[in-house]
Motif scaffolding. Structure first.
Motif, mmCIF file in Angstrom:
data_model
loop_
_atom_site.group_PDB
_atom_site.id
_atom_site.type_symbol
_atom_site.label_atom_id
_atom_site.label_comp_id
_atom_site.label_asym_id
_atom_site.label_seq_id
_atom_site.Cartn_x
_atom_site.Cartn_y
_atom_site.Cartn_z
ATOM 1 N N VAL A 29 0.836 -1.201 0.000
ATOM 2 C CA VAL A 29 0.000 0.000 0.000
ATOM 3 C C VAL A 29 0.869 1.247 0.000
ATOM 4 N N MET A 30 0.527 2.187 -0.873
ATOM 5 C CA MET A 30 1.154 3.504 -0.835
ATOM 6 C C MET A 30 0.108 4.474 -0.294
ATOM 7 N N HIS A 31 0.286 4.932 0.931
ATOM 8 C CA HIS A 31 -0.687 5.799 1.593
ATOM 9 C C HIS A 31 -0.443 7.257 1.202
ATOM 10 N N LEU A 32 -1.501 7.904 0.724
ATOM 11 C CA LEU A 32 -1.447 9.331 0.412
ATOM 12 C C LEU A 32 -2.524 10.017 1.238
ATOM 13 N N LYS A 33 -2.138 10.947 2.062
ATOM 14 C CA LYS A 33 -3.085 11.626 2.931
ATOM 15 C C LYS A 33 -3.959 12.605 2.156
ATOM 16 N N ASP A 34 -5.261 12.362 2.198
ATOM 17 C CA ASP A 34 -6.290 13.248 1.652
ATOM 18 C C ASP A 34 -6.148 13.495 0.145
ATOM 19 N N SER A 35 -5.132 14.222 -0.282
ATOM 20 C CA SER A 35 -4.974 14.524 -1.713
ATOM 21 C C SER A 35 -3.515 14.871 -1.968
ATOM 22 N N ILE A 36 -3.184 14.958 -3.231
ATOM 23 C CA ILE A 36 -1.827 15.395 -3.569
ATOM 24 C C ILE A 36 -1.918 16.826 -4.094
ATOM 25 N N ASP A 37 -1.325 17.738 -3.378
ATOM 26 C CA ASP A 37 -1.356 19.147 -3.767
ATOM 27 C C ASP A 37 -0.014 19.512 -4.393
ATOM 28 N N LEU A 38 -0.012 19.603 -5.712
ATOM 29 C CA LEU A 38 1.208 19.948 -6.441
ATOM 30 C C LEU A 38 1.064 21.299 -7.126
ATOM 31 N N SER A 39 0.120 22.107 -6.619
ATOM 32 C CA SER A 39 -0.166 23.395 -7.257
ATOM 33 C C SER A 39 1.005 24.364 -7.171
ATOM 34 N N SER A 40 1.881 24.170 -6.197
ATOM 35 C CA SER A 40 3.006 25.102 -6.033
ATOM 36 C C SER A 40 4.139 24.832 -7.020
ATOM 37 N N LEU A 41 4.092 23.697 -7.705
ATOM 38 C CA LEU A 41 5.159 23.349 -8.640
ATOM 39 C C LEU A 41 4.964 24.065 -9.973
ATOM 40 N N ASP A 42 6.076 24.430 -10.589
ATOM 41 C CA ASP A 42 6.043 25.094 -11.885
ATOM 42 C C ASP A 42 5.845 24.042 -12.974
ATOM 43 N N LYS A 43 4.681 24.047 -13.589
ATOM 44 C CA LYS A 43 4.350 23.031 -14.589
ATOM 45 C C LYS A 43 4.627 23.503 -16.008
ATOM 46 N N ARG A 44 5.296 24.636 -16.138
ATOM 47 C CA ARG A 44 5.622 25.167 -17.468
ATOM 48 C C ARG A 44 7.117 25.102 -17.769
ATOM 49 N N SER A 45 7.900 24.743 -16.788
ATOM 50 C CA SER A 45 9.359 24.852 -16.930
ATOM 51 C C SER A 45 10.006 23.706 -17.679
ATOM 52 N N GLY A 46 9.247 22.678 -18.009
ATOM 53 C CA GLY A 46 9.811 21.534 -18.717
ATOM 54 C C GLY A 46 9.775 20.287 -17.853
ATOM 55 N N LEU A 47 9.827 19.128 -18.507
ATOM 56 C CA LEU A 47 9.707 17.860 -17.811
ATOM 57 C C LEU A 47 10.815 17.654 -16.772
ATOM 58 N N VAL A 48 12.069 17.929 -17.159
ATOM 59 C CA VAL A 48 13.200 17.673 -16.268
ATOM 60 C C VAL A 48 13.089 18.512 -15.001
ATOM 61 N N ALA A 49 12.797 19.809 -15.172
ATOM 62 C CA ALA A 49 12.687 20.702 -14.018
ATOM 63 C C ALA A 49 11.493 20.310 -13.140
ATOM 64 N N TYR A 50 10.372 19.957 -13.776
ATOM 65 C CA TYR A 50 9.189 19.561 -13.010
ATOM 66 C C TYR A 50 9.464 18.267 -12.234
ATOM 67 N N ARG A 51 10.125 17.314 -12.878
ATOM 68 C CA ARG A 51 10.442 16.039 -12.215
ATOM 69 C C ARG A 51 11.342 16.273 -10.996
ATOM 70 N N LYS A 52 12.325 17.148 -11.156
ATOM 71 C CA LYS A 52 13.233 17.445 -10.044
ATOM 72 C C LYS A 52 12.465 18.027 -8.862
ATOM 73 N N SER A 53 11.560 18.956 -9.142
ATOM 74 C CA SER A 53 10.750 19.560 -8.080
ATOM 75 C C SER A 53 9.798 18.540 -7.473
ATOM 76 N N LEU A 54 9.233 17.682 -8.323
ATOM 77 C CA LEU A 54 8.284 16.673 -7.861
ATOM 78 C C LEU A 54 8.927 15.709 -6.861
ATOM 79 N N LEU A 55 10.156 15.293 -7.153
ATOM 80 C CA LEU A 55 10.840 14.335 -6.288
ATOM 81 C C LEU A 55 11.176 14.914 -4.918
ATOM 82 N N GLU A 56 11.133 16.251 -4.811
ATOM 83 C CA GLU A 56 11.423 16.897 -3.527
ATOM 84 C C GLU A 56 10.176 17.092 -2.678
#
Length: 207
Positions: free
Chosen positions: A160-187
């Motif tokens: 089981v991968m438990h995720l509390k309530d929801s995943i809020d990724l609204s603060s991440l820059d989704k226009r900067s490109g896949l590599v930059a978004y992936r780096k931010s996502l992993l943090e």
């Protein structure tokens, strides 16, 4: 979690190679005997046998690898992903296809639930897509049996991968490109949860 491979299905190479060889050998034989029509028919049969054999071998390979048929993302789903993740619009079609195909595989292999109910498909797709981004560029990993749980309802399973309530990724820059978004996502906490889950259950670490 350990993936248990099902019994391997035989390719039956000797049988198919014999049929292909005989059908191909008959083409020049009939031509030398001046049976042109039979030579053409044998050539057509040879082509059909090769096509059937290749399709069969590919299917058996997929079954033997324990990979499930992926969920096909329709145009509406792809439109929503491109709207929510603008970096997709700047990617090459083959790169986007790779992301969408792997997202479909995760949707097929894992189960996405909230409480004891299946998650809304759009939410499950969003989670699967971000898992795909987190694993982008890495070898294929079969996630069959993984349970992704949103909320506080607990299943007494280790897969089981438990995720509390929801995943809020609204603060991440989704226009900067896949590599930059992936780096931010992993943090983010989500990215770390994906990494920890893959390591704990599959001994696979995202770098």
């Amino acid at each position: 979690m350990k993936n248990i491979a099902s019994k391997k299905i035989s390719y039956r190479f000797p049988f198919w190679l014999t049929v292909i060889f005989l059908s191909l050998f008959s083409v020049p034989l009939f031509a030398l005997m001046n049976f042109i029509l039979l030579a053409k028919i044998s050539g057509l049969i040879s082509l059909l046998v090769v096509i059937i054999a290749l399709r069969l071998w590919l299917r058996i390979t997929r079954l033997n690898s324990n990979r499930q048929e992926r969920v096909i993302l329709n145009k509406n789903v792809i439109f929503d992903l491109e709207r929510n993740y603008p970096f997709l619009l700047n990617m090459k079609s083959n790169e986007k296809k790779e992301l969408f195909d792997r997202t479909g595989l995760i949707l097929a292999e894992a189960r996405f639930i909230s409480g004891d109910q299946f998650l809304d498909f759009s939410i499950a797709t969003d989670i699967a897509f971000n898992m795909t981004v987190a694993m982008y560029g890495l070898p294929y990993l079969n996630l069959k049996g993984l349970l992704v749980q949103l909320g506080d309802f607990n299943y007494e399973q280790i897969e089981v991968m438990h995720l509390k309530d929801s995943i809020d990724l609204s603060s991440l820059d989704k226009r900067s490109g896949l590599v930059a978004y992936r780096k931010s996502l992993l943090e983010t906490s989500f990215g770390k949860k994906v990494n920890n889950t893959l390591y704990n259950q599959f001994q696979f670490r995202i770098e």
